[in-house]
Design an enzyme around this catalytic site. Structure first.
Site, PDB file in Angstrom:
ATOM      1  N   THR A 174       0.855  -1.186   0.000  1.00 16.32           N
ATOM      2  CA  THR A 174       0.000   0.000   0.000  1.00 16.32           C
ATOM      3  C   THR A 174       0.890   1.234   0.000  1.00 16.32           C
ATOM      4  OG1 THR A 174      -1.842  -1.069   1.136  1.00 16.32           O
ATOM      5  CG2 THR A 174      -1.736   1.321   1.280  1.00 16.32           C
ATOM      6  N   PHE A 176       1.152   5.094   0.906  1.00 19.72           N
ATOM      7  CA  PHE A 176       0.566   6.089   1.789  1.00 19.72           C
ATOM      8  C   PHE A 176       1.147   7.465   1.459  1.00 19.72           C
ATOM      9  CE2 PHE A 176       0.310   2.102   4.043  1.00 19.72           C
ATOM     10  CZ  PHE A 176      -0.890   2.137   4.742  1.00 19.72           C
TER      11      PHE A 176
END
Length: 281
Positions: A174, A176
């Protein structure tokens, strides 16, 4: 001490990403239930930093956060790429065969689809947050229930890990974004070697309008790493384009922006920052 707002409760992947981003520094975590709450917290306190998930290598872009970032006026000051490893956790003493329900965020459940298919006696139930699912089990001493969350959440809430690394695809990352209000953002990037920019704009409904923009970026040796189109609410069949660019020459990058601005509408720089490396397993 820096104070960082995260979506979710303590132990969420957002907290892990924030602590890794500021590795070696003491930071204070401010949990927020939703991303809207996070942006409101930043608006109320301009000394606060925020961290938001923006895309995942399996689930794709978090479209809501693109719009929230654009409307907030906050600026991106950095990014962090986190390897996501999911754990199945429950109260100590529980066994895998004792579990009848598992709670987690819908994206986390999707990412563990193969594991759940192989354990059909466990019913998957969507919840607001991975770490919150773990906290509820611990707070209420719920037997027969598990959560899919991080190992940090298991540690924080005194739960036992029944299975580790249950995500289907091990190349699960992921990305961020670290964000801040403009004054703090300027301070955060001071002295940083900038090599990445995030932009948003709309284009006229004309043949080749996007191609013209891409040609100019190529001419200035600016690399387009991502493009995401989102519909403009209330304007049928019109779209805004969110793009990420990497560059080695800041001056040429800025020249490329000056060249494309006349071709676009509602042009906005969402942030200029240093590109983060993808972790190596």
């Amino acid at each position: 001490m820096k104070k960082v707002a995260i979506q979710g409760v303590s132990g969420a992947f957002h907290e892990i990403a924030a602590r890794q981003f500021f590795e070696g520094e003491e930071i204070e975590i401010l949990p927020c239930i939703t991303f809207k709450d996070l942006f409101k917290a930043l608006a109320d306190d301009p000394t606060l930093l925020g961290i938001i998930a923006i895309e995942n290598t399996i689930a794709g872009s978090l479209l809501q956060n693109h719009n929230l970032l654009k409307e907030s006026g906050c600026m991106v000051v950095g990014e962090h790429k986190l390897r996501i490893e999911h754990c199945l956790v429950a109260l100590p003493g529980q066994r895998l065969e004792d579990i009848v329900e598992v709670y987690s965020h819908p994206i986390a459940l999707m990412q563990c689809e193969d594991f759940l298919d192989n354990h059909k006696h466990i019913k998957a139930i969507e919840s607001e947050d991975t770490a919150l699912s773990a906290k509820e089990i611990a707070d209420n001493k719920i037997t027969g229930r598990a959560a899919i969350c991080s190992s940090l959440a298991a540690e924080k809430y005194g739960l036992e890990i029944l299975a580790k690394g249950i995500e289907t695809n091990k190349r699960n990352f992921t990305r961020f974004l670290m964000i801040a209000e403009p004054v703090l953002a300027k301070e955060m990037i001071e002295g940083v070697k900038l090599d990445k920019g995030s932009l948003v704009f709309t284009l006229p409904h004309e043949e080749g309008s996007l191609a013209k923009v891409l040609s100019i970026l190529s001419f200035y040796h600016v690399n387009l790493t991502k493009i995401q189109s989102l519909p403009i609410i209330g304007e049928e069949w019109k779209y805004q384009f969110y793009i990420n660019l990497t560059f080695t020459d800041y001056t040429r990058y800025r020249q490329s922006l000056e060249a494309i601005i006349p071709l676009t509408k509602d042009f906005q720089i969402l942030g200029e920052y240093k590109e983060a490396p993808t972790p190596v397993d």
